[in-house]
Design a protein around this motif. Structure first.
Motif, PDB file in Angstrom:
ATOM      1  N   VAL A  97      42.113  47.894  48.651  1.00  0.00           N
ATOM      2  CA  VAL A  97      42.972  46.615  48.687  1.00  0.00           C
ATOM      3  C   VAL A  97      42.078  45.348  49.012  1.00  0.00           C
ATOM      4  CG1 VAL A  97      44.712  45.209  50.290  1.00  0.00           C
ATOM      5  CG2 VAL A  97      45.185  47.664  49.718  1.00  0.00           C
ATOM      6  N   MET A  98      41.011  45.475  49.786  1.00  0.00           N
ATOM      7  CA  MET A  98      40.261  44.459  49.844  1.00  0.00           C
ATOM      8  C   MET A  98      39.525  44.104  48.306  1.00  0.00           C
ATOM      9  SD  MET A  98      38.402  45.063  53.469  1.00  0.00           S
ATOM     10  CE  MET A  98      37.437  43.766  53.643  1.00  0.00           C
ATOM     11  N   ARG A  99      39.003  45.138  47.887  1.00  0.00           N
ATOM     12  CA  ARG A  99      38.562  44.946  46.202  1.00  0.00           C
ATOM     13  C   ARG A  99      39.412  44.275  45.357  1.00  0.00           C
ATOM     14  NH1 ARG A  99      36.412  50.293  47.668  1.00  0.00           N
ATOM     15  NH2 ARG A  99      34.247  50.163  48.541  1.00  0.00           N
ATOM     16  N   GLU A 100      40.686  44.853  45.552  1.00  0.00           N
ATOM     17  CA  GLU A 100      41.896  44.173  44.379  1.00  0.00           C
ATOM     18  C   GLU A 100      42.214  42.816  44.901  1.00  0.00           C
ATOM     19  OE1 GLU A 100      45.337  46.883  45.041  1.00  0.00           O
ATOM     20  OE2 GLU A 100      43.979  48.743  44.337  1.00  0.00           O
ATOM     21  N   ASN A 101      42.239  42.578  46.021  1.00  0.00           N
ATOM     22  CA  ASN A 101      42.400  41.137  46.620  1.00  0.00           C
ATOM     23  C   ASN A 101      41.376  40.087  46.038  1.00  0.00           C
ATOM     24  OD1 ASN A 101      44.892  41.817  47.558  1.00  0.00           O
ATOM     25  ND2 ASN A 101      44.196  41.660  49.779  1.00  0.00           N
ATOM     26  N   ALA A 102      39.937  40.670  46.147  1.00  0.00           N
ATOM     27  CA  ALA A 102      38.869  39.799  45.841  1.00  0.00           C
ATOM     28  C   ALA A 102      38.874  39.786  44.422  1.00  0.00           C
ATOM     29  CB  ALA A 102      37.620  40.477  46.271  1.00  0.00           C
ATOM     30  N   GLN A 103      39.310  41.005  43.744  1.00  0.00           N
ATOM     31  CA  GLN A 103      39.204  40.576  42.032  1.00  0.00           C
ATOM     32  C   GLN A 103      40.002  39.792  41.759  1.00  0.00           C
ATOM     33  OE1 GLN A 103      36.873  41.885  39.788  1.00  0.00           O
ATOM     34  NE2 GLN A 103      37.801  40.511  38.590  1.00  0.00           N
ATOM     35  N   ALA A 104      41.621  39.696  42.431  1.00  0.00           N
ATOM     36  CA  ALA A 104      42.605  38.880  41.765  1.00  0.00           C
ATOM     37  C   ALA A 104      42.189  37.399  42.278  1.00  0.00           C
ATOM     38  CB  ALA A 104      43.968  39.245  42.592  1.00  0.00           C
ATOM     39  N   MET A 105      41.328  37.329  43.031  1.00  0.00           N
ATOM     40  CA  MET A 105      40.788  35.833  43.555  1.00  0.00           C
ATOM     41  C   MET A 105      39.652  35.378  42.508  1.00  0.00           C
ATOM     42  SD  MET A 105      42.726  34.656  45.768  1.00  0.00           S
ATOM     43  CE  MET A 105      41.841  33.186  45.985  1.00  0.00           C
ATOM     44  N   VAL A 106      39.200  36.266  41.961  1.00  0.00           N
ATOM     45  CA  VAL A 106      37.866  35.903  41.080  1.00  0.00           C
ATOM     46  C   VAL A 106      38.542  35.684  39.683  1.00  0.00           C
ATOM     47  CG1 VAL A 106      36.066  36.948  39.640  1.00  0.00           C
ATOM     48  CG2 VAL A 106      36.159  37.383  42.081  1.00  0.00           C
ATOM     49  N   ASP A 107      39.599  36.613  39.417  1.00  0.00           N
ATOM     50  CA  ASP A 107      40.386  36.157  38.107  1.00  0.00           C
ATOM     51  C   ASP A 107      40.928  34.960  38.099  1.00  0.00           C
ATOM     52  OD1 ASP A 107      39.393  38.839  37.233  1.00  0.00           O
ATOM     53  OD2 ASP A 107      41.466  39.686  37.560  1.00  0.00           O
ATOM     54  N   LEU A 108      41.457  34.665  39.177  1.00  0.00           N
ATOM     55  CA  LEU A 108      41.984  33.149  39.523  1.00  0.00           C
ATOM     56  C   LEU A 108      41.236  32.127  39.401  1.00  0.00           C
ATOM     57  CD1 LEU A 108      45.023  32.031  39.846  1.00  0.00           C
ATOM     58  CD2 LEU A 108      44.609  32.355  42.334  1.00  0.00           C
ATOM     59  N   GLN A 109      40.150  32.344  39.889  1.00  0.00           N
ATOM     60  CA  GLN A 109      39.040  31.293  39.986  1.00  0.00           C
ATOM     61  C   GLN A 109      38.501  30.949  38.481  1.00  0.00           C
ATOM     62  OE1 GLN A 109      38.393  28.856  42.137  1.00  0.00           O
ATOM     63  NE2 GLN A 109      39.453  29.926  43.663  1.00  0.00           N
ATOM     64  N   LYS A 110      38.649  32.174  37.744  1.00  0.00           N
ATOM     65  CA  LYS A 110      37.823  31.971  36.196  1.00  0.00           C
ATOM     66  C   LYS A 110      38.940  31.224  35.565  1.00  0.00           C
ATOM     67  CE  LYS A 110      35.088  36.450  35.699  1.00  0.00           C
ATOM     68  NZ  LYS A 110      35.136  37.609  35.152  1.00  0.00           N
ATOM     69  N   LYS A 111      40.099  31.428  35.766  1.00  0.00           N
ATOM     70  CA  LYS A 111      41.236  30.893  34.956  1.00  0.00           C
ATOM     71  C   LYS A 111      41.346  29.317  35.481  1.00  0.00           C
ATOM     72  CE  LYS A 111      46.304  30.622  34.460  1.00  0.00           C
ATOM     73  NZ  LYS A 111      46.584  29.295  34.848  1.00  0.00           N
ATOM     74  N   ARG A 112      41.075  29.065  36.690  1.00  0.00           N
ATOM     75  CA  ARG A 112      40.986  27.609  36.954  1.00  0.00           C
ATOM     76  C   ARG A 112      39.758  26.981  36.393  1.00  0.00           C
ATOM     77  NH1 ARG A 112      41.391  26.212  42.927  1.00  0.00           N
ATOM     78  NH2 ARG A 112      42.133  24.316  42.230  1.00  0.00           N
ATOM     79  N   ALA A 113      38.842  27.710  36.760  1.00  0.00           N
ATOM     80  CA  ALA A 113      37.353  27.196  36.095  1.00  0.00           C
ATOM     81  C   ALA A 113      37.679  26.671  34.337  1.00  0.00           C
ATOM     82  CB  ALA A 113      36.096  27.916  36.149  1.00  0.00           C
TER      83      ALA A 113
END
Length: 180
Positions: A97-113
């Motif tokens: 779950v921690m890995r999935e949550n971290a990946q979701a945040m990375v994906d969101l940050q990439k989109k924002r960037a």
């Protein structure tokens, strides 16, 4: 910075900040890669508070660094809680779950960037709302996995977990009262 005058709002905000620091890969820690000794001793609530404002978010966090950041947190938590082989199933579920949550945040940050140069002020605020929602969604997944692990811990392990979480909650509460 938003200031919450109502005690319930402050408490909920502090709790969300505390748990977010533990669960999710914050942009600051994702960008830093491995945890340094100084970062490991800094209050997680402070790390999340720094990472939470839209102005402080880096343009993009490299994916390998984000993974090493969450992996460092997973390793540290496992070590501090002295997870046993008997607790491996619950631990693995929580780590996933921690890995999935971290990946979701990375994906969101990439989109924002990718969109940051073309977003207007309203779109920036909306994208920040997506970050907040991702944190909330991550917590909804984290809590049952953490509760299952916590219920499998020995009394000594529970004391360690309780102490870790209380310390972070105290730091967050102290910071919130200091700001007001």
């Amino acid at each position: 910075m938003i200031q919450f005058r109502h005690i319930t709002a402050r408490t909920v905000t502090a709790a969300a900040t505390l748990l977010g620091a533990i669960v999710l890969a914050s942009p600051c820690s994702a960008a830093s890669g491995n945890l340094s000794a100084a970062a490991a001793t800094e209050a997680p609530a402070e790390q999340v508070a720094q990472a939470a404002s839209p102005e402080s978010m880096p343009a993009a966090a490299p994916e390998p660094a984000a993974k090493s950041g969450v992996e460092a947190r997973i390793t540290d938590l496992r070590k501090r809680l002295h997870i046993t082989d008997a607790q491996k199933t619950q631990w693995d579920a929580l780590a996933d779950v921690m890995r999935e949550n971290a990946q979701a945040m990375v994906d969101l940050q990439k989109k924002r960037a990718a969109d940051v140069q073309s977003m207007n002020a309203v779109e920036v605020v909306k994208s920040y709302a997506e970050v907040i929602q991702a944190h909330a969604d991550g917590m909804k997944k984290f809590i049952p996995a953490f509760e299952a692990l916590y219920n499998s811990l020995s009394d000594a392990q529970k004391k360690i977990a309780d102490s870790m979480f209380r310390g972070r909650a105290r730091a967050s509460a102290a910071k919130a009262t200091k700001e007001n």
